[in-house]
Design an enzyme around this catalytic site. Structure first.
Site, PDB file in Angstrom:
ATOM      1  N   GLU A   1     -36.878 -45.805 -15.308  1.00 30.03           N
ATOM      2  CA  GLU A   1     -37.935 -46.753 -15.659  1.00 30.03           C
ATOM      3  C   GLU A   1     -37.947 -46.904 -17.169  1.00 30.03           C
ATOM      4  OE1 GLU A   1     -41.051 -45.609 -12.101  1.00 30.03           O
ATOM      5  OE2 GLU A   1     -41.599 -45.244 -14.179  1.00 30.03           O
TER       6      GLU A   1
ATOM      7  N   THR B   1     -51.072 -43.811 -18.272  1.00 26.84           N
ATOM      8  CA  THR B   1     -49.979 -44.073 -17.347  1.00 26.84           C
ATOM      9  C   THR B   1     -49.750 -45.580 -17.335  1.00 26.84           C
ATOM     10  OG1 THR B   1     -49.244 -43.796 -15.058  1.00 26.84           O
ATOM     11  CG2 THR B   1     -51.609 -44.101 -15.391  1.00 26.84           C
ATOM     12  N   THR B   2     -48.757 -46.052 -16.548  1.00 24.75           N
ATOM     13  CA  THR B   2     -48.459 -47.490 -16.530  1.00 24.75           C
ATOM     14  C   THR B   2     -49.599 -48.226 -15.840  1.00 24.75           C
ATOM     15  OG1 THR B   2     -46.180 -46.757 -16.287  1.00 24.75           O
ATOM     16  CG2 THR B   2     -46.576 -49.111 -16.122  1.00 24.75           C
TER      17      THR B   2
ATOM     18  N   ARG C   1     -45.428 -26.432 -23.279  1.00 25.18           N
ATOM     19  CA  ARG C   1     -45.029 -25.189 -23.925  1.00 25.18           C
ATOM     20  C   ARG C   1     -43.949 -25.381 -24.984  1.00 25.18           C
ATOM     21  NH1 ARG C   1     -45.922 -19.953 -21.770  1.00 25.18           N
ATOM     22  NH2 ARG C   1     -48.131 -19.976 -21.321  1.00 25.18           N
TER      23      ARG C   1
ATOM     24  N   GLY D   1     -49.792 -44.147  -8.117  1.00 27.59           N
ATOM     25  CA  GLY D   1     -51.027 -43.559  -7.601  1.00 27.59           C
ATOM     26  C   GLY D   1     -50.997 -43.182  -6.128  1.00 27.59           C
TER      27      GLY D   1
ATOM     28  N   GLU E   1     -41.033 -54.100  -7.770  1.00 29.61           N
ATOM     29  CA  GLU E   1     -41.833 -52.956  -7.347  1.00 29.61           C
ATOM     30  C   GLU E   1     -43.290 -53.337  -7.529  1.00 29.61           C
ATOM     31  OE1 GLU E   1     -40.563 -49.049  -8.258  1.00 29.61           O
ATOM     32  OE2 GLU E   1     -42.599 -48.237  -8.267  1.00 29.61           O
TER      33      GLU E   1
ATOM     34  N   ARG F   1     -43.143 -38.765 -24.199  1.00 21.39           N
ATOM     35  CA  ARG F   1     -44.191 -37.776 -23.914  1.00 21.39           C
ATOM     36  C   ARG F   1     -43.823 -36.856 -22.746  1.00 21.39           C
ATOM     37  NH1 ARG F   1     -48.775 -41.777 -21.560  1.00 21.39           N
ATOM     38  NH2 ARG F   1     -48.301 -42.859 -23.484  1.00 21.39           N
ATOM     39  N   HIS F   2     -42.947 -37.306 -21.851  1.00 23.29           N
ATOM     40  CA  HIS F   2     -42.486 -36.372 -20.807  1.00 23.29           C
ATOM     41  C   HIS F   2     -40.954 -36.288 -20.778  1.00 23.29           C
ATOM     42  CE1 HIS F   2     -42.819 -40.138 -18.604  1.00 23.29           C
ATOM     43  NE2 HIS F   2     -44.118 -40.032 -18.434  1.00 23.29           N
TER      44      HIS F   2
ATOM     45  N   ASP G   1     -41.276 -37.095 -13.649  1.00 23.66           N
ATOM     46  CA  ASP G   1     -41.778 -37.125 -15.034  1.00 23.66           C
ATOM     47  C   ASP G   1     -42.692 -35.940 -15.351  1.00 23.66           C
ATOM     48  OD1 ASP G   1     -40.521 -39.520 -15.396  1.00 23.66           O
ATOM     49  OD2 ASP G   1     -42.327 -40.744 -15.271  1.00 23.66           O
ATOM     50  N   HIS G   2     -43.553 -35.611 -14.380  1.00 17.98           N
ATOM     51  CA  HIS G   2     -44.586 -34.621 -14.717  1.00 17.98           C
ATOM     52  C   HIS G   2     -44.118 -33.170 -14.638  1.00 17.98           C
ATOM     53  CE1 HIS G   2     -47.173 -37.748 -15.754  1.00 17.98           C
ATOM     54  NE2 HIS G   2     -47.026 -38.342 -14.589  1.00 17.98           N
TER      55      HIS G   2
ATOM     56  N   HIS H   1     -39.034 -41.836 -16.165  1.00 14.20           N
ATOM     57  CA  HIS H   1     -39.481 -42.871 -17.088  1.00 14.20           C
ATOM     58  C   HIS H   1     -39.292 -42.349 -18.506  1.00 14.20           C
ATOM     59  CE1 HIS H   1     -43.061 -45.737 -18.312  1.00 14.20           C
ATOM     60  NE2 HIS H   1     -41.968 -45.927 -19.028  1.00 14.20           N
TER      61      HIS H   1
ATOM     62  N   ASN I   1     -40.427 -39.264  -8.348  1.00 17.43           N
ATOM     63  CA  ASN I   1     -40.568 -39.347  -9.804  1.00 17.43           C
ATOM     64  C   ASN I   1     -40.905 -37.949 -10.350  1.00 17.43           C
ATOM     65  OD1 ASN I   1     -41.928 -39.523 -12.364  1.00 17.43           O
ATOM     66  ND2 ASN I   1     -42.118 -41.716 -12.065  1.00 17.43           N
TER      67      ASN I   1
ATOM     68  N   GLY J   1     -44.814 -39.988  -7.758  1.00 15.21           N
ATOM     69  CA  GLY J   1     -44.632 -38.951  -8.768  1.00 15.21           C
ATOM     70  C   GLY J   1     -45.796 -38.002  -8.923  1.00 15.21           C
ATOM     71  N   HIS J   2     -46.848 -38.459  -9.581  1.00 16.48           N
ATOM     72  CA  HIS J   2     -47.906 -37.560 -10.024  1.00 16.48           C
ATOM     73  C   HIS J   2     -48.489 -36.723  -8.896  1.00 16.48           C
ATOM     74  CE1 HIS J   2     -52.011 -36.516 -11.436  1.00 16.48           C
ATOM     75  NE2 HIS J   2     -51.325 -36.190 -12.519  1.00 16.48           N
TER      76      HIS J   2
HETATM   77  N1  PXP Z   1     -43.409 -46.687  -9.975  1.00 19.16           N
HETATM   78  C1  PXP Z   1     -43.474 -47.058 -11.271  1.00 19.16           C
HETATM   79  C2  PXP Z   1     -42.784 -48.314 -11.672  1.00 19.16           C
HETATM   80  C3  PXP Z   1     -44.142 -46.260 -12.214  1.00 19.16           C
HETATM   81  O1  PXP Z   1     -44.182 -46.641 -13.508  1.00 19.16           O
HETATM   82  C4  PXP Z   1     -44.716 -45.042 -11.790  1.00 19.16           C
HETATM   83  C5  PXP Z   1     -45.383 -44.143 -12.777  1.00 19.16           C
HETATM   84  O2  PXP Z   1     -46.385 -44.784 -13.404  1.00 19.16           O
HETATM   85  C6  PXP Z   1     -44.628 -44.694 -10.439  1.00 19.16           C
HETATM   86  C7  PXP Z   1     -43.975 -45.540  -9.560  1.00 19.16           C
HETATM   87  C8  PXP Z   1     -45.187 -43.404  -9.920  1.00 19.16           C
HETATM   88  O3  PXP Z   1     -46.560 -43.376 -10.036  1.00 19.16           O
HETATM   89  P1  PXP Z   1     -47.321 -42.012  -9.747  1.00 19.16           P
HETATM   90  O4  PXP Z   1     -46.844 -41.017 -10.741  1.00 19.16           O
HETATM   91  O5  PXP Z   1     -48.742 -42.375  -9.910  1.00 19.16           O
HETATM   92  O6  PXP Z   1     -46.971 -41.595  -8.332  1.00 19.16           O
END
Ligand code: PXP
Length: 241
Positions: free
Chosen positions: A73, A103-104, A21, A196, A154, A52-53, A12-13, A46, A10, A217-218
């Site tokens: 997502e 976050t979700t 920026r 997470g 998931e 936001r991202h 996103d970040h 996502h 993922n 992701g994060h």
């Molecule tokens: N899976 C889903 C469905 C998510 O919405 C997210 C992000 O919230 C993730 C996985 C990845 O989570 P993380 O960024 O905490 O690794």
């Protein structure tokens, strides 16, 4: 023989850092292509209601250039449905979304949204898009997911990851997830896990057989900073010498 679980990355970040920026750097597309080159099995983005991202243009560019599957997502809204049916990513994971959350924060309420989700899933099936529902490890929700024809579920791993981070007992949550995975597999649903996850929770969760895909992701993006920091500093040292 059990196949190795797949790794969905993922990104996103990367977009979060770019947006701080308001410029073009760092590019989520570049991250997606590098992740592809580095062994990711799929890329997750996502597209949030508030953008936001990831932005619409990221979705367009990544969808166009990526060779491995793109997993989008999205919240179950009319706007997102229109966007997803227009761009037809390979995979879609429907997630709940609250504007104020960081976050979700939990899985979908399948009982409450059954009718709407069934309609959306049918549209994805018609377009041959693999569908997934982001849910808590609850048998009643898994039954509904099957009932409304989702291809995959998931499992939200936020709770077990938090417990692990705080060095708390995970036994109850681990068994809950393990039972949910076995049940879902038994009724023919492919099971993914995400939210997470860091190195230690990945180690714990990978003991559960039957999880076909991890979406991370994060932590993965955050940890990449530390893995790359030394090299980047050395490069600057050379340039300014
Ligand atoms: N899976 C889903 C469905 C998510 O919405 C997210 C992000 O919230 C993730 C996985 C990845 O989570 P993380 O960024 O905490 O690794």
């Amino acid at each position: 023989m059990m196949l190795k679980p797949k790794l969905g990355v993922n990104i996103d970040h990367v977009a979060t850092v770019r947006n701080a920026r308001g410029e073009d750097y760092p590019s989520p597309l570049r991250a997606a292509l590098l992740a592809q080159k580095s062994g990711a099995d799929s890329i997750t983005i996502h597209l949030r209601e508030d953008r936001r991202h990831i932005k619409d243009n990221d979705l367009i560019k990544i969808n166009e250039k990526l060779k491995i599957p793109l997993n989008l997502e999205m919240a179950p809204t009319i706007e997102m449905l229109k966007i997803s049916l227009k761009h037809k990513p390979d995979y879609i994971c429907i997630v709940p979304e609250k504007r104020t959350e960081i976050t979700t924060e939990g899985g979908l309420n399948l009982k409450k949204n059954k009718k709407l989700l069934k309609k959306i899933l049918k549209k994805f099936k018609d377009k041959k898009i693999r569908s997934s529902l982001f849910i808590e490890p609850k048998i009643s929700d898994i039954k509904i997911a099957k009932d409304i024809n989702a291809d995959c579920i998931e499992i939200h791993t936020g709770k077990i990851c938090n417990l692990l981070n705080k060095n708390k007992n995970i036994k109850k949550e681990f068994i809950k997830i393990k039972t949910a995975v076995s049940y879902a597999n038994m009724i023919g649903l492919e099971v993914h896990a995400g939210h997470g996850i860091n190195f230690s929770s990945a180690k714990v969760l990978s003991k559960i057989k039957g999880i076909k895909e991890f979406n991370i992701g994060h932590f993965l993006i955050g940890e990449s900073i530390f893995i790359g920091l030394k090299k980047t500093i050395k490069t600057f040292r050379k340039i300014i010498k």
